[in-house]
Design a protein around this motif. Sequence first.
Motif: not given
Length: 253
Positions: A148-167
Amino acid sequence: MEPGGLEWLLVPMRQLVSWGSAGAMVFGGVVPYIPQYRDIRRTQNAEGFSTYVCLVLLVANILRILFWFGRRFESPLLWQSIIMIITMLLMLKLCTEIRVSNELNVKRRSFADFDLNYFWHWSKFTDYVQCVLTFTGVTGYITYLWLDSSLFVETLGFLAVFTEAMLGVPQLYRNYQNRSTEGMSIKMVLMWTSGDTFKTVYFILNQAPFQFSICGLLQVFVDIAILLQVYLYSHYPQKPVSHAAHPASTKAL
């Protein structure tokens, strides 16, 4: 012919293009690993491929799926993550079997040892599966609590794509350590670059969450850096730098 007369042709054409781009997003990400998988299986040598690439993609795509529960994005991106997870598990299975068969008189390591010195360098494929399931369970439970936390959800999305960017970073570092790109599939990196470029353009045109576009651009820059290594080490061969040998990680990364 009046402009409206072409509408019967343009509508299905647009639909076909839309389906084609969606299909490319779903399956295009795994295509670069097909030549690498075939090369490893043919040569029975996984030296040139960093299994940390599998780790990065597994973490990134698990987080992306969890991000979907908090902020729904296009279904092709969701299916892309599912297909990629399956592909990385297949790559891990092959690399682990070949590495273990080539390591004689080496103590077997398992996930249950909880030894950080041998993290992601275990002797059985099932240990990697246990690690992935543990990570999925823990992050899934945390996501459920904070959904329910928008900050957590947006942070989760950033971590997901940033981790992939470090592929490409593990491969970039491995090449730097070896002062060579020998054993690495050039086709794989070229496909990475073309696929990441297409993916980034797709993100921008389809107005995907901004995290996707930013990290897509970063991913393209890393791909280009690896291609520069290919040129540098092939035209200006360098003597490998000696490193202190790790008892069971001479094949790392």
